[in-house]
Design an enzyme around this catalytic site. Structure first.
Site, PDB file in Angstrom:
ATOM      1  N   CYS A  69       0.858  -1.178   0.000  1.00  0.00           N
ATOM      2  CA  CYS A  69       0.000   0.000   0.000  1.00  0.00           C
ATOM      3  C   CYS A  69       0.897   1.233   0.000  1.00  0.00           C
ATOM      4  CB  CYS A  69      -0.949   0.097   1.182  1.00  0.00           C
ATOM      5  SG  CYS A  69      -2.083  -1.275   1.298  1.00  0.00           S
ATOM      6  N   ARG A  91       3.972  -0.155  -4.880  1.00  0.00           N
ATOM      7  CA  ARG A  91       3.730  -0.746  -3.557  1.00  0.00           C
ATOM      8  C   ARG A  91       2.423  -1.529  -3.491  1.00  0.00           C
ATOM      9  NH1 ARG A  91       6.823   1.371   0.413  1.00  0.00           N
ATOM     10  NH2 ARG A  91       5.285   0.716   1.928  1.00  0.00           N
ATOM     11  N   TRP A 109      -2.756  -2.737  -1.747  1.00  0.00           N
ATOM     12  CA  TRP A 109      -2.447  -4.151  -1.973  1.00  0.00           C
ATOM     13  C   TRP A 109      -3.286  -4.890  -0.943  1.00  0.00           C
ATOM     14  CZ3 TRP A 109      -0.503  -8.333   0.738  1.00  0.00           C
ATOM     15  CH2 TRP A 109      -0.040  -9.416  -0.044  1.00  0.00           C
ATOM     16  N   ASN A 145      -1.904   1.785   5.801  1.00  0.00           N
ATOM     17  CA  ASN A 145      -1.005   0.772   5.255  1.00  0.00           C
ATOM     18  C   ASN A 145      -0.592  -0.127   6.407  1.00  0.00           C
ATOM     19  OD1 ASN A 145       1.056  -0.701   4.068  1.00  0.00           O
ATOM     20  ND2 ASN A 145       2.548   0.952   4.213  1.00  0.00           N
ATOM     21  N   GLY A 146      -0.884  -1.412   6.324  1.00  0.00           N
ATOM     22  CA  GLY A 146      -0.519  -2.322   7.404  1.00  0.00           C
ATOM     23  C   GLY A 146      -1.665  -3.276   7.691  1.00  0.00           C
ATOM     24  N   GLU A 201      17.189 -17.693  -8.464  1.00  0.00           N
ATOM     25  CA  GLU A 201      16.805 -16.315  -8.788  1.00  0.00           C
ATOM     26  C   GLU A 201      16.224 -16.238 -10.206  1.00  0.00           C
ATOM     27  OE1 GLU A 201      16.150 -13.765  -7.306  1.00  0.00           O
ATOM     28  OE2 GLU A 201      16.366 -12.110  -8.699  1.00  0.00           O
ATOM     29  N   LYS A 237      12.443 -14.926 -11.069  1.00  0.00           N
ATOM     30  CA  LYS A 237      12.179 -13.825 -12.003  1.00  0.00           C
ATOM     31  C   LYS A 237      11.160 -14.261 -13.053  1.00  0.00           C
ATOM     32  CE  LYS A 237      13.375 -11.320 -10.264  1.00  0.00           C
ATOM     33  NZ  LYS A 237      14.073 -10.832  -9.115  1.00  0.00           N
ATOM     34  N   GLU A 294       7.585 -14.490 -11.582  1.00  0.00           N
ATOM     35  CA  GLU A 294       6.994 -13.193 -11.259  1.00  0.00           C
ATOM     36  C   GLU A 294       6.524 -12.445 -12.494  1.00  0.00           C
ATOM     37  OE1 GLU A 294       9.207 -10.953  -7.801  1.00  0.00           O
ATOM     38  OE2 GLU A 294      10.639 -11.740  -9.233  1.00  0.00           O
ATOM     39  N   HIS A 317      16.813 -36.740  -8.686  1.00  0.00           N
ATOM     40  CA  HIS A 317      16.071 -37.274  -7.532  1.00  0.00           C
ATOM     41  C   HIS A 317      14.585 -36.932  -7.603  1.00  0.00           C
ATOM     42  CE1 HIS A 317      19.815 -38.523  -5.716  1.00  0.00           C
ATOM     43  NE2 HIS A 317      20.305 -37.329  -5.984  1.00  0.00           N
ATOM     44  N   LYS A 365       5.928  -4.201  -4.176  1.00  0.00           N
ATOM     45  CA  LYS A 365       7.374  -4.042  -4.054  1.00  0.00           C
ATOM     46  C   LYS A 365       7.856  -4.162  -2.614  1.00  0.00           C
ATOM     47  CE  LYS A 365      11.357  -3.002  -5.785  1.00  0.00           C
ATOM     48  NZ  LYS A 365      11.944  -4.137  -6.500  1.00  0.00           N
TER      49      LYS A 365
END
Ligand code: F6R
Length: 613
Positions: free
Chosen positions: A2, A27, A74, A100-101, A486, A490, A493, A509, A608
């Site tokens: 947010c 955000r 968000w 926000n929270g 990584e 990427k 996402e 395996h 983010k």
């Protein structure tokens, strides 16, 4: 998560708030809204979708007013929708609030308010908090400020709130615990934001608000208090940030801009720290805890997501160069599993935003138990930077694209400097090796530039070829294993293609069962001690008709004869090479996302700065 913005002064608030929301959209971007003070009434507009949808919804409606607040969301409690969007309005209609929270005990408070006859318009915890504040104000016949203080002492969880009151013109009341809040000081005007980007065009003077502080903000005054109503002197800092750093600068997306910035951001991370002619690394943050690090029996690295991948690589590098035992922990697990920590432990926290809730709380717990906290953080003045005993900024500049790219390579650069410095101080590295690795590190910006100059068209073609894949495997061994993780993250996402990273040898395996002629398998196969082994792993994939894409070092003659597609990086020492091999993987994900028609800067469901747990 947010984004919150506020303005009070003599200008029109709406354009400043809307522009601020666009800057903070990274955000959260599932809905947004603004509230403006118009005389003694409040005007509120809100809409599901991105900020552009809000602007369209407002159209030519009145947006007058010199005090306003705005929010980009968000979702945590309640689906993304018009009614769950912020600002929320209190029952009386006099108060508008953005939050926000997460208010963890909201359900209990909500039940109390329902018993008193409150009816809620949304599913959010935020609307509960707002009406709780108003209820306290009415029942105690106290000021809004006092009611906020009382309410905040009762709630558990995290918040930044901004409230405007129809009865208090030109005033915004703000408070924070666990989520970020910056106040910019202008000439008879104030700006509020989750970070400094909304205010950069107007002022460089800012105050970072701390937990349990409450700010009463008017055009010509900023009063800061703690929850005990004691006045605190604001600590004004100067921002070292230019507006151009938060704009796209001609690129189609922030992500692409940030990938292309890496030669200079890595150079910035090394600048003034890598002193080649003196064979020395200057990291004053490390000097501050030199004794601790020199004598440490173990180091614990705590991080999330991409930053955790940087931590995993650091484990390999620090163990090899410094001979210190390293444990790498997901912050979200570490904080809840009662880990054994004592005063000898050094905790390295890695975070781009410096606000990730899980990392922050994990550090608070470790600090309480006597550990020394060393922060590797990108955002200057962020919460993690502030609670650390010592640390190093990564100097990557603002990272706006939701998927981390340049912040990751800056983290790797700083972690390598740290490992080299500690190894030198502990005497666990020979002088020759130290110098060789320092020179290799120094050459990295130029080598990243080489990839950007020579490989982009090739990577675009590979991206086009595999854009319709449903799954992908990323495999690497040793130093290349964290890069495999990584690369897979990427791709997930940005393209929404299911991708998994594995140690290459682990493939047999289980994951090898996935291999068929449809499955692209990306090998991180730069020159290292295991090169022949990874070639064998490639053969195993080829034998099962899988498609092999390989990241190889310049000069490798064997891999191209096996792989279906190759992406080349300059040759580098295996310890340093992860700063190179990740770059083609970033580009591959970016172009696949673009070819699939996706919003790569704002992938679905992500945000983010993850300030909720
Ligand atoms: C991935 C990504 C996230 C972050 C994670 C931690 O591209 O950006 O996985 O790395 O949320 O964030 P920070 O580093 O801000 O603590």
């Amino acid at each position: 998560m947010c984004g919150i913005v506020g303005y009070t002064g003599s200008r029109q608030a709406y354009p400043i708030v809307i522009d601020g929301l666009k800057k903070l959209e990274y955000r959260g971007y599932d809905s947004s809204g603004v509230a403006l003070q118009q005389g003694s009434s409040l005007k509120v507009y809100k809409k599901a979708g991105k900020v552009a949808a809000l602007e369209e919804h407002i159209g030519i409606a009145s947006t007058l007013g010199t005090t306003g607040i705005g929010h980009t969301r968000w979702a945590t409690h309640g689906e993304p929708s018009d009614r769950n969007a912020h600002p929320h309005i209190s029952k009386s209609g006099n108060l508008a609030m953005i939050h926000n929270g997460i208010i963890e005990n909201y359900a209990q408070i909500k039940n109390e308010l329902i018993k008193e006859g409150y009816q809620f318009q949304s599913d959010t915890d935020s609307e509960v908090l707002l009406n709780f504040i108003e209820d306290i104000k009415t029942n105690n016949a106290c000021s809004l400020e006092e009611a906020i203080r009382i309410a905040l002492k009762r709630v558990t969880g995290a918040y930044v709130i901004l409230i405007i009151d129809a009865e208090q013109p030109d005033t915004i009341i703000a408070a924070r615990k666990g989520s970020p809040l910056v106040i910019g000081i202008g000439n008879k005007e104030h700006f509020l934001g989750s970070d400094a980007s909304p205010m950069l065009a107007y002022t460089k003077e800012v105050v970072y608000i701390n937990d349990y502080e409450l700010a009463i903000v008017r055009p010509d005054e900023l009063i800061l208090k703690n929850l005990g109503n004691e006045v605190i002197t604001p600590f004004v800092q100067k921002l070292d940030l230019e507006l151009a750093a938060i704009e796209k600068g001609g690129y189609d997306h922030f992500m692409l801009k940030e990938i292309f910035e890496q030669p200079s951001t890595i150079a910035d991370s090394l600048r003034g720290r890598l002193v080649l002619h003196e064979s020395r690394i200057i990291l004053s943050g490390v000097d501050a805890i030199q004794e601790k690090l020199r004598n440490a029996r173990r180091v614990i690295i705590v991080a999330c997501g991409t930053s955790w991948h940087a931590g995993l690589l650091a484990e390999y590098v620090i163990e090899e160069l410094c001979r210190i035992n390293v444990e790498v922990e997901y912050a979200s697990e570490f904080r809840y599993r009662n880990p054994i920590i004592d005063g000898d432990d050094v905790i390295i926290a890695i975070s781009q935003s410096g606000e990730t809730a899980d990392t922050l709380v994990a550090l608070e717990r470790a600090k309480e138990q006597g550990a020394t906290i060393f922060g590797i953080v990108n955002v200057v003045g962020s919460s993690i930077a502030r609670i650390s005993h010592a640390g190093c900024y990564t100097h990557a500049g603002p990272e706006i694209g939701v998927a981390s790219t340049k912040a990751y390579t800056a983290q790797l650069a700083v972690l390598m400097l740290l490992a080299l410095k500690v190894a030198q101080e502990r005497g666990t590295i020979s002088n020759e090796r130290f110098q060789a690795l320092c020179h290799e590190l120094n050459d990295i910006p130029g080598k990243v530039q080489w990839i950007l100059d020579h490989e982009v068209d090739n990577i675009k073609a590979i991206a086009y070829k595999y854009k319709d894949a449903h799954d992908a495997l990323y495999l690497g061994r040793g130093y290349n294993f964290p890069t495999a993780l990584e690369g897979a993250l990427k791709l997930k996402e940005i393209s929404y293609i299911h991708a998994e990273g594995y140690p290459a040898a682990e493939m047999k395996h289980g994951p090898i069962a996935l291999v068929d002629e449809q499955l692209p398998v990306v090998f991180i196969a730069s020159q290292d001690a295991y090169h022949e082994k990874i070639i064998s792993n490639m053969q195993e994939i080829k034998a099962r008709k899988g498609k092999v894409i390989a990241v190889v070092s310049e000069g490798d003659e064997i891999t191209p004869t096996i792989a279906d597609d190759i992406m080349t990086v300059p040759l580098a020492d295996e310890v340093i090479a992860p700063l190179l091999t990740v770059v083609p993987l970033q580009l591959l994900s970016y172009y696949i996302g673009v070819y699939r028609g996706l919003d790569v800067d704002k992938p679905r469901n992500l945000a983010k700065s993850v300030t909720v747990e």
